[in-house]
Design a protein around this motif. Structure first.
Motif, PDB file in Angstrom:
ATOM      1  N   GLU A 104      41.999  29.149  42.959  1.00 38.52           N
ATOM      2  CA  GLU A 104      43.215  28.913  44.206  1.00 38.52           C
ATOM      3  C   GLU A 104      43.479  29.978  44.831  1.00 38.52           C
ATOM      4  O   GLU A 104      43.806  30.740  46.038  1.00 38.52           O
ATOM      5  CB  GLU A 104      43.568  27.830  44.040  1.00 38.52           C
ATOM      6  N   ILE A 105      43.394  31.519  43.459  1.00 36.06           N
ATOM      7  CA  ILE A 105      44.082  32.444  44.068  1.00 36.06           C
ATOM      8  C   ILE A 105      43.280  33.520  44.280  1.00 36.06           C
ATOM      9  O   ILE A 105      41.715  33.681  44.151  1.00 36.06           O
ATOM     10  CB  ILE A 105      44.714  33.456  42.681  1.00 36.06           C
TER      11      ILE A 105
ATOM     12  N   GLY B  52      34.730  30.530  46.431  1.00 36.59           N
ATOM     13  CA  GLY B  52      35.353  30.176  46.831  1.00 36.59           C
ATOM     14  C   GLY B  52      36.229  30.297  47.582  1.00 36.59           C
ATOM     15  O   GLY B  52      36.648  30.095  48.428  1.00 36.59           O
ATOM     16  N   ALA B  53      36.507  31.733  47.816  1.00 39.49           N
ATOM     17  CA  ALA B  53      37.271  32.472  48.263  1.00 39.49           C
ATOM     18  C   ALA B  53      37.230  32.550  49.386  1.00 39.49           C
ATOM     19  O   ALA B  53      37.948  33.869  50.320  1.00 39.49           O
ATOM     20  CB  ALA B  53      38.413  33.560  47.658  1.00 39.49           C
TER      21      ALA B  53
ATOM     22  N   PRO C  50      37.821  37.317  39.177  1.00 41.36           N
ATOM     23  CA  PRO C  50      36.956  37.899  40.168  1.00 41.36           C
ATOM     24  C   PRO C  50      37.366  39.603  40.220  1.00 41.36           C
ATOM     25  O   PRO C  50      38.444  40.240  40.147  1.00 41.36           O
ATOM     26  CB  PRO C  50      36.913  37.191  41.639  1.00 41.36           C
ATOM     27  N   VAL C  51      36.102  40.603  40.952  1.00 42.26           N
ATOM     28  CA  VAL C  51      36.590  42.263  41.632  1.00 42.26           C
ATOM     29  C   VAL C  51      36.431  41.991  42.921  1.00 42.26           C
ATOM     30  O   VAL C  51      35.645  41.271  43.621  1.00 42.26           O
ATOM     31  CB  VAL C  51      35.445  42.807  40.883  1.00 42.26           C
TER      32      VAL C  51
ATOM     33  N   PRO D 196      48.962  34.758  38.396  1.00 39.33           N
ATOM     34  CA  PRO D 196      50.983  34.807  37.353  1.00 39.33           C
ATOM     35  C   PRO D 196      51.090  34.455  36.146  1.00 39.33           C
ATOM     36  O   PRO D 196      49.711  32.770  36.112  1.00 39.33           O
ATOM     37  CB  PRO D 196      51.242  33.381  38.815  1.00 39.33           C
ATOM     38  N   ARG D 197      51.890  34.473  35.297  1.00 39.49           N
ATOM     39  CA  ARG D 197      51.103  34.015  33.930  1.00 39.49           C
ATOM     40  C   ARG D 197      51.937  32.222  33.536  1.00 39.49           C
ATOM     41  O   ARG D 197      51.352  31.799  32.909  1.00 39.49           O
ATOM     42  CB  ARG D 197      52.147  34.822  32.852  1.00 39.49           C
ATOM     43  N   ASN D 198      52.981  31.780  35.033  1.00 39.73           N
ATOM     44  CA  ASN D 198      53.503  30.238  34.842  1.00 39.73           C
ATOM     45  C   ASN D 198      52.006  29.118  35.191  1.00 39.73           C
ATOM     46  O   ASN D 198      51.830  28.526  34.661  1.00 39.73           O
ATOM     47  CB  ASN D 198      54.378  30.374  35.644  1.00 39.73           C
ATOM     48  N   THR D 199      51.301  29.623  36.041  1.00 43.40           N
ATOM     49  CA  THR D 199      50.466  29.508  36.132  1.00 43.40           C
ATOM     50  C   THR D 199      49.237  29.343  35.342  1.00 43.40           C
ATOM     51  O   THR D 199      48.533  28.502  34.947  1.00 43.40           O
ATOM     52  CB  THR D 199      49.696  29.798  38.140  1.00 43.40           C
TER      53      THR D 199
END
Length: 395
Positions: free
Chosen positions: A33-34, A183-184, A66-67, A41-44
């Motif tokens: 999703e990013i 997906g992005a 991804p690059v 993020p570490r929390n994710t």
């Protein structure tokens, strides 16, 4: 070998509880999703890991971090993108991830022309038809100079298909090719793809190689510090597409990449299907040659046609000698154990399966059905067990 399974997180039609019934023990996933280029993020990462662990799995391989396309094109000031990539690596390492799979294919990811080609005795598979790809490139996208990239026979077959095609068939071909875009990214029609190709004008093989080397120089030292291993995925298919160069197609390409930054952290995802689609490749021999730098494996098989087309075969019935390939992995694991390495076992996953029985009704990601991959995993598990039994020193 460690049995892995690719999972698309909240986007997946297959649940972790269903995956548990396959017998796989390791989940291979990413934060899909990013958007590309942003920090994970570490929390994710921690939340995803906790979800995976709660379902009874380990999460040891990321596929993929991804690059960004600007890095592949070496476009503009890349300092922020490289910094973000390194920070994502640090956050993954902090949560126990040890292997990051990535690819360096410009614009298009894996590419197929048919997502549901029929197979004998029922079911469907992914297929790449070079004549259909030529029809799309030459007659639909109308890329300048595209005709030079295909033989006369392929062009004739492409013209024949295009002349007989309906608008619905052409739309279906476009949708199949676009299915491989990450997906992005937005999906394009033929006109939109023609525009999307413009920023890549002049990007040749030598330039893309140098851009890949720069990427490695920016991230491999960080991987070494963090105890991470990066594993480049071969190009799929292993040939130039739409005028875009592909630089991870064969043993010579792999050797160049691993030598560009010579570090154990700079490694390979051995994808048997991607490499197997190149008729010049001996996949077990490639595995033997680069065994020490293989950090992750995709086990699937393809059946090739003389014109350059291919389709996904059953895992044990395609052109690649799967027992010979698995033997190479098992011997490498034995060597690693002899060195006292705690990371001796290689994570693999059954890649691209046929859609079988009620797989089609689920609407899963193309190539990632439940039953078809379970069949592949079961067959591979049997090969591994048989080889281990016949080679007692590799237990």
């Amino acid at each position: 070998m460690i049995e892995g399974w690719r999972w698309y997180g909240g986007f997946d039609r297959i649940s972790l509880s269903e995956i548990a019934q396959t017998g796989a023990t390791s989940i291979v996933t990413a934060l899909h999703e990013i958007p590309y280029g942003q920090v994970w993020p570490r929390n994710t990462i921690a939340d995803t890991r906790a979800q995976i662990n709660a379902a009874g799995f380990d999460w040891t391989v990321v596929e993929s971090l991804p690059v960004h396309e600007a890095i592949k094109r070496a476009e503009g000031d890349l300092s922020e993108l490289f910094a973000n990539y390194r920070q994502s690596m640090a956050n993954l390492a902090a949560e126990g991830i040890r292997v990051i799979c990535y690819n360096f294919m410009p614009l298009l990811d894996w590419t197929r022309t048919d997502l549901a080609a029929p197979v004998p005795r029922g079911g469907t598979c992914l297929r790449f038809s070079l004549p259909k790809m030529a029809a799309f490139d030459v007659f639909m996208v109308e890329r300048d100079g595209a005709e030079k990239d295909y033989s006369e026979a392929v062009l004739a077959a492409a013209r024949c298909w295009f002349d007989k095609s309906t608008p619905a068939l052409r739309e279906g071909l476009t949708a199949a090719i676009m299915a491989g875009l990450p997906g992005a990214y937005d999906r394009y029609d033929a006109d939109g793809l023609r525009q999307a190709l413009i920023p890549y004008a002049g990007l040749d093989r030598t330039t893309l190689r140098q851009n890949h080397k720069r990427f490695l120089e920016e991230v491999i030292p960080t991987a070494e510090e963090l105890g991470l291993k990066l594993a480049v995925h071969p190009d799929d298919p292993p040939r130039d597409l739409l005028g875009l160069p592909r630089i991870v197609t064969c043993a010579e390409d792999i050797d160049w990449i691993l030598s560009a930054v010579d570090s154990p952290a700079n490694g390979l995802t051995l994808c048997a299907g991607s490499l197997g689609a190149n008729p010049d490749n001996d996949v077990p021999a490639i595995a033997e040659r680069f065994a020490g730098r293989i950090h992750f494996a995709h086990l699937r098989n393809v059946a090739k046609d003389p014109d350059g087309s291919f389709e996904e075969a059953a895992h044990l019935t395609g052109d690649t000698d799967m027992p010979a390939l698995v033997s190479a992995f098992l011997r490498e694991e034995q060597r690693r154990r002899a060195e006292g390495r705690r990371d001796a076992e290689i994570v693999f996953r059954p890649d691209h399966g046929h859609e079988l029985l009620d797989d089609a009704a689920r609407g899963t990601h193309p190539g990632y059905p439940l039953i078809g991959r379970l069949r592949g995993l079961a067959e591979l598990r049997g090969v591994i067990a048989g080889l281990n039994a016949s080679m007692p020193n590799i237990a």
